[in-house]
Write a protein that holds these residues in place. Structure first.
Motif, short mmCIF file in Angstrom:
data_model
loop_
_atom_site.label_atom_id
_atom_site.label_comp_id
_atom_site.label_asym_id
_atom_site.label_seq_id
_atom_site.Cartn_x
_atom_site.Cartn_y
_atom_site.Cartn_z
N PRO A 117 19.72 -9.01 12.63
CA PRO A 117 18.74 -8.85 11.86
C PRO A 117 19.11 -8.12 10.88
N GLY A 118 18.12 -7.79 9.60
CA GLY A 118 18.48 -6.69 8.66
C GLY A 118 17.24 -5.95 8.82
N GLY A 119 17.41 -4.64 8.34
CA GLY A 119 16.22 -3.69 8.49
C GLY A 119 16.61 -2.30 9.34
N PRO A 120 15.64 -1.77 9.65
CA PRO A 120 14.26 -1.88 9.29
C PRO A 120 14.12 -1.44 7.52
N TYR A 121 13.26 -2.22 7.32
CA TYR A 121 12.68 -1.76 5.80
C TYR A 121 11.32 -1.01 6.02
N ARG A 122 11.25 0.03 5.45
CA ARG A 122 9.78 0.74 5.87
C ARG A 122 9.01 0.82 4.51
N VAL A 123 7.78 0.32 4.67
CA VAL A 123 6.67 0.49 3.34
C VAL A 123 5.54 0.97 3.91
N GLU A 124 4.79 1.56 2.83
CA GLU A 124 3.69 2.29 3.35
C GLU A 124 2.38 1.60 2.51
N VAL A 125 1.17 1.49 3.15
CA VAL A 125 0.00 1.04 2.57
C VAL A 125 -0.95 2.00 2.55
N THR A 174 -4.39 -2.76 -0.84
CA THR A 174 -3.58 -3.78 -0.55
C THR A 174 -2.41 -3.48 -1.14
N LEU A 175 -1.22 -4.28 -0.56
CA LEU A 175 0.18 -4.14 -1.07
C LEU A 175 0.58 -5.36 -1.27
N HIS A 176 0.88 -6.11 -2.21
CA HIS A 176 1.49 -7.51 -2.22
C HIS A 176 3.02 -7.16 -2.36
#
Lengths: 125, 125, 125, 125
Positions: free
Chosen positions: A57-65, A70-72
Protein backbone atom coordinates in the motif's frame (compact mmCIF):
# COMPACT_ATOMS: atom_id res chain seq x y z
CA UNK A 1 -22.91 24.78 16.93
CA UNK A 2 -22.95 22.23 14.14
CA UNK A 3 -23.26 18.49 14.82
CA UNK A 4 -20.65 16.09 13.42
CA UNK A 5 -22.32 13.53 11.12
CA UNK A 6 -21.05 10.28 9.74
CA UNK A 7 -18.35 7.73 10.46
CA UNK A 8 -14.61 7.59 11.11
CA UNK A 9 -13.57 5.11 8.44
CA UNK A 10 -14.69 4.77 4.81
CA UNK A 11 -13.67 2.40 2.02
CA UNK A 12 -13.69 2.85 -1.77
CA UNK A 13 -12.86 -0.45 -3.48
CA UNK A 14 -12.88 0.95 -7.02
CA UNK A 15 -10.15 3.32 -8.12
CA UNK A 16 -8.77 4.21 -11.53
CA UNK A 17 -7.45 7.46 -12.97
CA UNK A 18 -7.97 7.48 -16.75
CA UNK A 19 -4.72 8.22 -18.60
CA UNK A 20 -6.21 10.62 -21.13
CA UNK A 21 -8.67 13.49 -21.24
CA UNK A 22 -10.47 15.62 -23.75
CA UNK A 23 -12.06 19.03 -23.15
CA UNK A 24 -11.01 22.12 -21.21
CA UNK A 25 -9.05 21.87 -17.92
CA UNK A 26 -9.54 21.64 -15.04
CA UNK A 27 -13.26 20.81 -15.14
CA UNK A 28 -13.11 18.19 -17.88
CA UNK A 29 -9.79 16.58 -17.07
CA UNK A 30 -10.45 12.92 -16.23
CA UNK A 31 -10.40 12.66 -12.46
CA UNK A 32 -11.23 10.43 -9.54
CA UNK A 33 -12.66 12.12 -6.48
CA UNK A 34 -13.42 11.44 -2.82
CA UNK A 35 -16.01 13.98 -1.74
CA UNK A 36 -15.60 14.47 2.00
CA UNK A 37 -18.07 16.34 4.20
CA UNK A 38 -17.21 17.55 7.70
CA UNK A 39 -20.36 18.99 9.28
CA UNK A 40 -18.82 19.38 12.74
CA UNK A 41 -17.10 22.26 14.51
CA UNK A 42 -13.66 20.63 14.64
CA UNK A 43 -11.19 20.24 11.80
CA UNK A 44 -11.06 16.71 10.35
CA UNK A 45 -7.62 15.16 9.95
CA UNK A 46 -7.99 12.47 7.30
CA UNK A 47 -5.43 9.78 6.49
CA UNK A 48 -5.74 8.13 3.08
CA UNK A 49 -4.16 4.75 2.30
CA UNK A 50 -3.99 3.48 -1.28
CA UNK A 51 -4.11 -0.25 -2.00
CA UNK A 52 -2.77 -1.68 -5.25
CA UNK A 53 -3.03 -5.02 -7.04
CA UNK A 54 0.66 -5.79 -7.22
CA UNK A 55 2.60 -3.84 -4.57
CA UNK A 56 2.43 -2.81 -0.93
CA UNK A 57 0.00 0.00 0.00
CA UNK A 58 0.93 3.64 -0.61
CA UNK A 59 0.61 6.52 1.81
CA UNK A 60 -0.24 7.71 4.32
CA UNK A 61 -1.58 10.77 2.52
CA UNK A 62 -2.80 13.45 4.92
CA UNK A 63 -5.58 15.90 4.13
CA UNK A 64 -7.57 18.27 6.32
CA UNK A 65 -11.19 19.32 6.05
CA UNK A 66 -12.04 22.51 7.97
CA UNK A 67 -15.12 22.67 10.23
CA UNK A 68 -18.43 22.91 8.32
CA UNK A 69 -16.73 22.45 4.97
CA UNK A 70 -16.63 19.92 2.14
CA UNK A 71 -13.47 18.88 0.32
CA UNK A 72 -13.76 17.29 -3.10
CA UNK A 73 -10.38 15.59 -3.06
CA UNK A 74 -9.02 14.65 -6.47
CA UNK A 75 -6.80 11.57 -6.16
CA UNK A 76 -4.93 13.01 -9.16
CA UNK A 77 -3.68 15.78 -6.87
CA UNK A 78 -2.14 13.56 -4.19
CA UNK A 79 1.65 13.86 -4.37
CA UNK A 80 3.14 13.29 -0.91
CA UNK A 81 4.64 10.71 -0.42
CA UNK A 82 4.09 9.87 -4.14
CA UNK A 83 1.58 10.49 -6.93
CA UNK A 84 -0.89 7.74 -7.90
CA UNK A 85 -0.08 6.36 -11.35
CA UNK A 86 -2.75 6.72 -14.03
CA UNK A 87 -4.15 3.63 -15.79
CA UNK A 88 -3.60 1.62 -12.58
CA UNK A 89 -6.17 -0.25 -10.47
CA UNK A 90 -6.30 0.86 -6.86
CA UNK A 91 -8.59 1.09 -3.84
CA UNK A 92 -8.58 3.46 -0.89
CA UNK A 93 -9.33 3.68 2.83
CA UNK A 94 -10.01 7.05 4.47
CA UNK A 95 -9.69 7.39 8.24
CA UNK A 96 -10.68 10.54 10.13
CA UNK A 97 -10.37 11.64 13.75
CA UNK A 98 -13.90 13.11 13.64
CA UNK A 99 -17.05 11.82 11.88
CA UNK A 100 -17.22 12.55 8.15
CA UNK A 101 -19.20 11.34 5.13
CA UNK A 102 -17.38 10.16 1.98
CA UNK A 103 -18.75 9.75 -1.55
CA UNK A 104 -16.76 8.46 -4.53
CA UNK A 105 -17.05 9.83 -8.06
CA UNK A 106 -15.20 9.83 -11.36
CA UNK A 107 -15.32 11.91 -14.51
CA UNK A 108 -13.90 10.05 -17.48
CA UNK A 109 -13.22 12.17 -20.55
CA UNK A 110 -10.97 9.79 -22.43
CA UNK A 111 -13.42 9.93 -25.28
CA UNK A 112 -15.08 13.01 -26.75
CA UNK A 113 -18.16 12.70 -24.53
CA UNK A 114 -17.66 12.43 -20.79
CA UNK A 115 -18.90 9.62 -18.56
CA UNK A 116 -19.68 9.84 -14.85
CA UNK A 117 -20.03 7.45 -11.95
CA UNK A 118 -20.64 7.85 -8.24
CA UNK A 119 -21.41 5.84 -5.11
CA UNK A 120 -21.45 6.41 -1.41
CA UNK A 121 -18.28 4.91 0.08
CA UNK A 122 -18.61 1.93 2.47
CA UNK A 123 -18.75 3.04 6.13
CA UNK A 124 -16.53 0.63 8.07
CA UNK A 125 -16.80 1.47 11.75
CA UNK B 1 0.03 -5.30 10.85
CA UNK B 2 -2.95 -4.29 8.74
CA UNK B 3 -6.52 -4.64 10.01
CA UNK B 4 -9.06 -6.60 7.94
CA UNK B 5 -12.00 -4.34 6.99
CA UNK B 6 -15.43 -5.19 5.66
CA UNK B 7 -17.75 -8.15 5.49
CA UNK B 8 -17.71 -11.81 4.44
CA UNK B 9 -20.57 -11.82 1.95
CA UNK B 10 -21.53 -9.30 -0.73
CA UNK B 11 -24.31 -9.24 -3.31
CA UNK B 12 -24.49 -7.55 -6.74
CA UNK B 13 -28.02 -7.86 -8.16
CA UNK B 14 -27.23 -6.20 -11.49
CA UNK B 15 -25.01 -7.98 -13.99
CA UNK B 16 -24.68 -7.69 -17.76
CA UNK B 17 -21.67 -7.97 -20.05
CA UNK B 18 -22.28 -5.87 -23.19
CA UNK B 19 -21.82 -7.94 -26.36
CA UNK B 20 -19.86 -5.31 -28.30
CA UNK B 21 -17.13 -2.80 -27.74
CA UNK B 22 -15.48 0.09 -29.49
CA UNK B 23 -12.06 1.56 -28.74
CA UNK B 24 -8.66 0.08 -27.90
CA UNK B 25 -8.32 -3.12 -25.80
CA UNK B 26 -8.09 -3.92 -22.97
CA UNK B 27 -9.01 -0.59 -21.31
CA UNK B 28 -12.02 0.21 -23.45
CA UNK B 29 -13.41 -3.28 -23.97
CA UNK B 30 -16.89 -3.38 -22.43
CA UNK B 31 -16.52 -5.05 -19.06
CA UNK B 32 -18.27 -5.76 -15.78
CA UNK B 33 -16.11 -5.62 -12.68
CA UNK B 34 -16.21 -6.57 -9.00
CA UNK B 35 -13.57 -4.46 -7.25
CA UNK B 36 -12.45 -6.40 -4.19
CA UNK B 37 -10.29 -4.94 -1.41
CA UNK B 38 -8.51 -7.11 1.16
CA UNK B 39 -6.89 -4.83 3.74
CA UNK B 40 -5.92 -7.65 6.09
CA UNK B 41 -2.73 -9.71 6.50
CA UNK B 42 -4.24 -13.00 5.34
CA UNK B 43 -5.04 -14.04 1.79
CA UNK B 44 -8.76 -13.86 0.94
CA UNK B 45 -10.30 -16.93 -0.70
CA UNK B 46 -13.39 -15.69 -2.52
CA UNK B 47 -16.12 -17.88 -3.98
CA UNK B 48 -18.32 -16.30 -6.65
CA UNK B 49 -21.76 -17.70 -7.55
CA UNK B 50 -23.59 -16.43 -10.64
CA UNK B 51 -27.40 -16.36 -10.69
CA UNK B 52 -29.32 -16.30 -13.97
CA UNK B 53 -32.90 -15.59 -14.98
CA UNK B 54 -33.61 -18.91 -16.66
CA UNK B 55 -31.22 -21.61 -15.43
CA UNK B 56 -29.59 -22.93 -12.26
CA UNK B 57 -26.73 -20.88 -10.76
CA UNK B 58 -23.22 -21.13 -12.22
CA UNK B 59 -19.99 -21.63 -10.34
CA UNK B 60 -18.42 -21.81 -7.89
CA UNK B 61 -15.73 -19.57 -9.33
CA UNK B 62 -12.72 -19.24 -7.04
CA UNK B 63 -10.48 -16.20 -6.87
CA UNK B 64 -7.83 -15.12 -4.39
CA UNK B 65 -6.91 -11.65 -3.20
CA UNK B 66 -3.47 -11.42 -1.57
CA UNK B 67 -2.98 -9.62 1.77
CA UNK B 68 -3.16 -5.79 1.49
CA UNK B 69 -4.14 -5.92 -2.16
CA UNK B 70 -7.08 -5.02 -4.37
CA UNK B 71 -8.34 -7.19 -7.22
CA UNK B 72 -10.48 -5.61 -9.91
CA UNK B 73 -12.08 -8.82 -11.12
CA UNK B 74 -13.55 -8.67 -14.62
CA UNK B 75 -16.48 -11.07 -14.88
CA UNK B 76 -15.52 -11.34 -18.56
CA UNK B 77 -12.37 -13.19 -17.46
CA UNK B 78 -14.09 -15.93 -15.44
CA UNK B 79 -13.77 -19.21 -17.29
CA UNK B 80 -13.72 -22.10 -14.80
CA UNK B 81 -16.16 -23.88 -14.65
CA UNK B 82 -17.61 -21.89 -17.60
CA UNK B 83 -17.52 -18.37 -19.07
CA UNK B 84 -20.43 -16.00 -18.47
CA UNK B 85 -22.33 -15.38 -21.69
CA UNK B 86 -22.48 -11.80 -22.95
CA UNK B 87 -25.84 -10.07 -23.46
CA UNK B 88 -27.29 -12.12 -20.58
CA UNK B 89 -28.84 -10.87 -17.33
CA UNK B 90 -27.16 -12.20 -14.22
CA UNK B 91 -26.47 -11.42 -10.55
CA UNK B 92 -23.63 -12.48 -8.26
CA UNK B 93 -22.82 -13.37 -4.68
CA UNK B 94 -19.25 -13.16 -3.40
CA UNK B 95 -18.28 -15.03 -0.23
CA UNK B 96 -14.88 -14.66 1.44
CA UNK B 97 -13.17 -16.40 4.36
CA UNK B 98 -11.84 -13.04 5.61
CA UNK B 99 -13.45 -9.57 5.61
CA UNK B 100 -13.37 -7.76 2.26
CA UNK B 101 -15.10 -4.78 0.61
CA UNK B 102 -16.75 -5.17 -2.82
CA UNK B 103 -17.76 -2.46 -5.29
CA UNK B 104 -19.48 -3.10 -8.63
CA UNK B 105 -18.72 -1.20 -11.84
CA UNK B 106 -19.23 -1.46 -15.58
CA UNK B 107 -17.71 0.19 -18.62
CA UNK B 108 -20.00 0.00 -21.61
CA UNK B 109 -18.41 0.89 -24.95
CA UNK B 110 -21.03 -0.53 -27.26
CA UNK B 111 -21.41 2.89 -28.76
CA UNK B 112 -18.64 5.29 -29.75
CA UNK B 113 -18.64 7.08 -26.40
CA UNK B 114 -18.26 5.02 -23.25
CA UNK B 115 -20.70 4.92 -20.34
CA UNK B 116 -19.88 4.05 -16.73
CA UNK B 117 -21.77 2.92 -13.67
CA UNK B 118 -20.78 1.92 -10.16
CA UNK B 119 -22.26 1.09 -6.75
CA UNK B 120 -21.08 -0.39 -3.52
CA UNK B 121 -22.26 -4.02 -3.37
CA UNK B 122 -24.79 -5.03 -0.68
CA UNK B 123 -23.11 -6.36 2.47
CA UNK B 124 -25.09 -9.40 3.55
CA UNK B 125 -23.66 -10.65 6.82
CA UNK C 1 -53.08 4.10 5.63
CA UNK C 2 -49.58 4.18 4.29
CA UNK C 3 -46.52 3.45 6.46
CA UNK C 4 -43.67 5.98 6.66
CA UNK C 5 -40.41 4.42 5.44
CA UNK C 6 -36.84 5.57 5.82
CA UNK C 7 -34.82 7.89 7.99
CA UNK C 8 -34.90 11.49 9.24
CA UNK C 9 -31.46 12.67 8.09
CA UNK C 10 -29.59 12.04 4.84
CA UNK C 11 -26.23 13.21 3.55
CA UNK C 12 -24.98 13.76 -0.02
CA UNK C 13 -21.24 14.52 0.01
CA UNK C 14 -20.97 15.13 -3.74
CA UNK C 15 -22.55 18.20 -5.28
CA UNK C 16 -21.83 20.12 -8.46
CA UNK C 17 -24.10 21.91 -10.91
CA UNK C 18 -22.49 21.94 -14.36
CA UNK C 19 -22.28 25.46 -15.79
CA UNK C 20 -23.39 24.58 -19.30
CA UNK C 21 -25.96 22.42 -21.03
CA UNK C 22 -26.83 21.17 -24.46
CA UNK C 23 -30.18 19.83 -25.65
CA UNK C 24 -33.80 20.85 -25.07
CA UNK C 25 -34.95 22.31 -21.72
CA UNK C 26 -36.02 21.41 -19.12
CA UNK C 27 -35.29 17.68 -19.48
CA UNK C 28 -31.75 17.97 -20.80
CA UNK C 29 -30.59 20.99 -18.84
CA UNK C 30 -27.67 19.91 -16.64
CA UNK C 31 -29.07 19.39 -13.16
CA UNK C 32 -28.34 17.97 -9.74
CA UNK C 33 -31.24 16.28 -7.99
CA UNK C 34 -32.24 14.96 -4.58
CA UNK C 35 -35.04 12.48 -5.14
CA UNK C 36 -37.12 12.41 -1.96
CA UNK C 37 -39.81 9.83 -1.21
CA UNK C 38 -42.40 10.30 1.52
CA UNK C 39 -44.46 7.11 1.80
CA UNK C 40 -46.28 8.20 4.96
CA UNK C 41 -49.61 9.91 5.57
CA UNK C 42 -48.15 13.14 6.95
CA UNK C 43 -46.50 15.92 5.00
CA UNK C 44 -42.68 15.94 5.24
CA UNK C 45 -41.04 19.25 6.13
CA UNK C 46 -37.48 18.99 4.86
CA UNK C 47 -34.65 21.38 5.71
CA UNK C 48 -31.68 21.41 3.34
CA UNK C 49 -28.26 22.76 4.37
CA UNK C 50 -25.55 23.32 1.74
CA UNK C 51 -21.88 22.97 2.69
CA UNK C 52 -19.15 24.62 0.64
CA UNK C 53 -15.37 24.30 0.43
CA UNK C 54 -14.54 27.91 1.21
CA UNK C 55 -17.40 29.61 3.04
CA UNK C 56 -19.92 29.03 5.81
CA UNK C 57 -22.91 26.76 5.04
CA UNK C 58 -25.88 28.10 3.09
CA UNK C 59 -29.53 27.70 3.97
CA UNK C 60 -31.72 26.62 5.54
CA UNK C 61 -33.72 25.83 2.40
CA UNK C 62 -37.21 24.54 3.18
CA UNK C 63 -39.13 22.13 0.97
CA UNK C 64 -42.24 20.07 1.57
CA UNK C 65 -43.15 16.64 0.29
CA UNK C 66 -46.88 15.83 0.48
CA UNK C 67 -48.07 12.49 1.91
CA UNK C 68 -47.52 9.51 -0.41
CA UNK C 69 -45.60 11.60 -2.92
CA UNK C 70 -42.09 11.86 -4.34
CA UNK C 71 -40.30 15.14 -4.99
CA UNK C 72 -37.39 15.20 -7.40
CA UNK C 73 -35.79 18.37 -6.07
CA UNK C 74 -33.43 20.10 -8.46
CA UNK C 75 -30.75 21.96 -6.50
CA UNK C 76 -30.69 24.36 -9.48
CA UNK C 77 -34.17 25.51 -8.43
CA UNK C 78 -33.31 26.46 -4.84
CA UNK C 79 -33.40 30.26 -4.51
CA UNK C 80 -34.37 31.19 -0.94
CA UNK C 81 -32.23 32.37 0.85
CA UNK C 82 -29.88 32.27 -2.18
CA UNK C 83 -29.27 30.24 -5.35
CA UNK C 84 -26.43 27.69 -5.44
CA UNK C 85 -23.67 28.85 -7.79
CA UNK C 86 -22.87 26.62 -10.75
CA UNK C 87 -19.37 25.22 -11.23
CA UNK C 88 -18.94 25.11 -7.43
CA UNK C 89 -18.23 22.10 -5.18
CA UNK C 90 -20.81 21.58 -2.47
CA UNK C 91 -22.39 18.92 -0.25
CA UNK C 92 -25.81 18.73 1.36
CA UNK C 93 -27.65 17.49 4.43
CA UNK C 94 -31.40 16.91 4.33
CA UNK C 95 -33.36 16.72 7.59
CA UNK C 96 -37.04 15.77 7.75
CA UNK C 97 -39.60 15.67 10.53
CA UNK C 98 -40.94 12.34 9.24
CA UNK C 99 -39.09 9.36 7.71
CA UNK C 100 -38.11 9.79 4.06
CA UNK C 101 -35.74 8.14 1.57
CA UNK C 102 -33.27 10.25 -0.43
CA UNK C 103 -31.39 9.36 -3.61
CA UNK C 104 -28.88 11.63 -5.37
CA UNK C 105 -28.57 11.95 -9.15
CA UNK C 106 -27.10 14.26 -11.76
CA UNK C 107 -27.61 14.76 -15.46
CA UNK C 108 -24.61 16.43 -17.08
CA UNK C 109 -25.17 17.71 -20.61
CA UNK C 110 -22.16 19.98 -20.90
CA UNK C 111 -21.11 17.96 -23.91
CA UNK C 112 -23.29 16.81 -26.78
CA UNK C 113 -24.03 13.42 -25.18
CA UNK C 114 -25.41 13.38 -21.66
CA UNK C 115 -23.88 11.59 -18.69
CA UNK C 116 -25.71 10.33 -15.61
CA UNK C 117 -24.81 9.36 -12.07
CA UNK C 118 -26.81 8.25 -9.05
CA UNK C 119 -26.38 6.87 -5.54
CA UNK C 120 -28.50 6.37 -2.49
CA UNK C 121 -27.74 9.17 -0.01
CA UNK C 122 -26.13 8.22 3.33
CA UNK C 123 -28.71 7.67 6.08
CA UNK C 124 -27.35 9.38 9.20
CA UNK C 125 -29.72 8.66 12.05
CA UNK D 1 -30.18 -26.04 -0.46
CA UNK D 2 -29.57 -22.37 -1.11
CA UNK D 3 -29.79 -19.73 1.63
CA UNK D 4 -32.10 -16.72 1.19
CA UNK D 5 -30.08 -13.47 1.32
CA UNK D 6 -31.22 -9.89 1.76
CA UNK D 7 -34.22 -7.99 3.02
CA UNK D 8 -38.00 -7.91 2.58
CA UNK D 9 -38.48 -4.26 1.62
CA UNK D 10 -36.46 -2.01 -0.69
CA UNK D 11 -36.88 1.58 -1.79
CA UNK D 12 -35.79 3.37 -4.99
CA UNK D 13 -36.41 7.11 -4.67
CA UNK D 14 -35.31 7.97 -8.22
CA UNK D 15 -37.43 6.91 -11.15
CA UNK D 16 -37.75 8.23 -14.68
CA UNK D 17 -38.35 6.49 -17.99
CA UNK D 18 -36.82 8.55 -20.81
CA UNK D 19 -39.38 9.29 -23.53
CA UNK D 20 -37.07 8.61 -26.47
CA UNK D 21 -34.44 6.12 -27.51
CA UNK D 22 -31.85 5.64 -30.19
CA UNK D 23 -30.20 2.38 -31.20
CA UNK D 24 -31.46 -1.18 -31.75
CA UNK D 25 -34.25 -2.67 -29.58
CA UNK D 26 -34.58 -4.17 -27.06
CA UNK D 27 -31.03 -3.73 -25.65
CA UNK D 28 -30.65 -0.02 -26.36
CA UNK D 29 -34.21 1.11 -25.73
CA UNK D 30 -34.12 3.59 -22.82
CA UNK D 31 -35.20 1.67 -19.75
CA UNK D 32 -35.39 1.79 -15.98
CA UNK D 33 -34.69 -1.47 -14.19
CA UNK D 34 -35.03 -3.05 -10.74
CA UNK D 35 -32.61 -5.97 -10.64
CA UNK D 36 -33.98 -8.47 -8.14
CA UNK D 37 -32.04 -11.46 -6.81
CA UNK D 38 -33.70 -14.35 -5.01
CA UNK D 39 -31.00 -16.71 -3.73
CA UNK D 40 -33.39 -18.85 -1.69
CA UNK D 41 -35.27 -22.07 -2.42
CA UNK D 42 -38.74 -20.52 -2.34
CA UNK D 43 -40.38 -18.37 -4.99
CA UNK D 44 -40.41 -14.64 -4.15
CA UNK D 45 -43.74 -12.84 -4.51
CA UNK D 46 -42.88 -9.18 -4.94
CA UNK D 47 -45.35 -6.29 -4.75
CA UNK D 48 -44.28 -3.03 -6.38
CA UNK D 49 -45.87 0.33 -5.49
CA UNK D 50 -45.17 3.42 -7.61
CA UNK D 51 -45.18 6.88 -5.99
CA UNK D 52 -45.71 10.01 -8.08
CA UNK D 53 -45.24 13.73 -7.52
CA UNK D 54 -48.81 14.77 -8.24
CA UNK D 55 -51.23 11.85 -7.81
CA UNK D 56 -51.96 8.92 -5.52
CA UNK D 57 -49.63 5.88 -5.72
CA UNK D 58 -50.05 3.33 -8.50
CA UNK D 59 -50.18 -0.42 -8.16
CA UNK D 60 -49.92 -2.90 -6.67
CA UNK D 61 -47.88 -4.50 -9.44
CA UNK D 62 -47.13 -8.15 -8.76
CA UNK D 63 -44.05 -9.99 -10.01
CA UNK D 64 -42.51 -13.33 -9.12
CA UNK D 65 -38.89 -14.35 -8.93
CA UNK D 66 -38.32 -18.11 -9.03
CA UNK D 67 -35.97 -19.81 -6.53
CA UNK D 68 -32.25 -19.20 -7.22
CA UNK D 69 -33.01 -16.76 -10.04
CA UNK D 70 -32.54 -13.09 -10.84
CA UNK D 71 -35.17 -10.94 -12.51
CA UNK D 72 -34.10 -7.71 -14.20
CA UNK D 73 -37.51 -6.04 -14.11
CA UNK D 74 -37.98 -3.22 -16.59
CA UNK D 75 -40.43 -0.69 -15.21
CA UNK D 76 -41.29 0.00 -18.86
CA UNK D 77 -42.87 -3.46 -19.00
CA UNK D 78 -45.28 -3.04 -16.07
CA UNK D 79 -48.83 -2.83 -17.41
CA UNK D 80 -51.25 -4.20 -14.81
CA UNK D 81 -53.04 -2.23 -13.36
CA UNK D 82 -51.60 0.51 -15.65
CA UNK D 83 -48.38 1.37 -17.48
CA UNK D 84 -45.98 3.95 -15.99
CA UNK D 85 -45.94 7.10 -18.12
CA UNK D 86 -42.63 8.10 -19.67
CA UNK D 87 -41.07 11.51 -18.92
CA UNK D 88 -42.64 11.38 -15.43
CA UNK D 89 -40.90 11.50 -12.03
CA UNK D 90 -41.66 8.53 -9.83
CA UNK D 91 -40.27 6.43 -6.97
CA UNK D 92 -40.88 2.80 -6.02
CA UNK D 93 -41.14 0.45 -3.07
CA UNK D 94 -40.66 -3.30 -3.52
CA UNK D 95 -41.95 -5.70 -0.87
CA UNK D 96 -41.24 -9.43 -0.92
CA UNK D 97 -42.42 -12.37 1.17
CA UNK D 98 -38.88 -13.80 1.24
CA UNK D 99 -35.49 -12.02 1.45
CA UNK D 100 -34.27 -10.51 -1.82
CA UNK D 101 -31.65 -7.99 -2.94
CA UNK D 102 -32.63 -5.08 -5.22
CA UNK D 103 -30.39 -2.85 -7.35
CA UNK D 104 -31.61 0.06 -9.47
CA UNK D 105 -30.25 0.93 -12.92
CA UNK D 106 -31.15 2.95 -15.99
CA UNK D 107 -30.01 3.02 -19.58
CA UNK D 108 -30.72 6.36 -21.23
CA UNK D 109 -30.36 6.42 -25.01
CA UNK D 110 -32.21 9.63 -25.73
CA UNK D 111 -29.07 10.91 -27.36
CA UNK D 112 -26.82 9.07 -29.78
CA UNK D 113 -24.49 7.81 -27.04
CA UNK D 114 -26.00 5.94 -24.14
CA UNK D 115 -25.67 6.88 -20.48
CA UNK D 116 -25.91 4.53 -17.49
CA UNK D 117 -26.56 4.82 -13.79
CA UNK D 118 -26.94 2.33 -10.96
CA UNK D 119 -27.21 2.13 -7.18
CA UNK D 120 -28.13 -0.44 -4.61
CA UNK D 121 -31.71 0.22 -3.47
CA UNK D 122 -32.30 1.26 0.17
CA UNK D 123 -33.06 -1.72 2.43
CA UNK D 124 -35.93 -0.66 4.68
CA UNK D 125 -36.58 -3.46 7.13
Amino acid sequence: MSEPIGRHRWVIAEGYIPPQSTGPAPQLVSHETACILNTGDEKAHVVVTIYYSNREPGGPYRVEVPPRRTLHLRFNDLSDPEPIATDTDYASVLESDVPIVVQHSRLDSRQAELALLTTMAFPAD
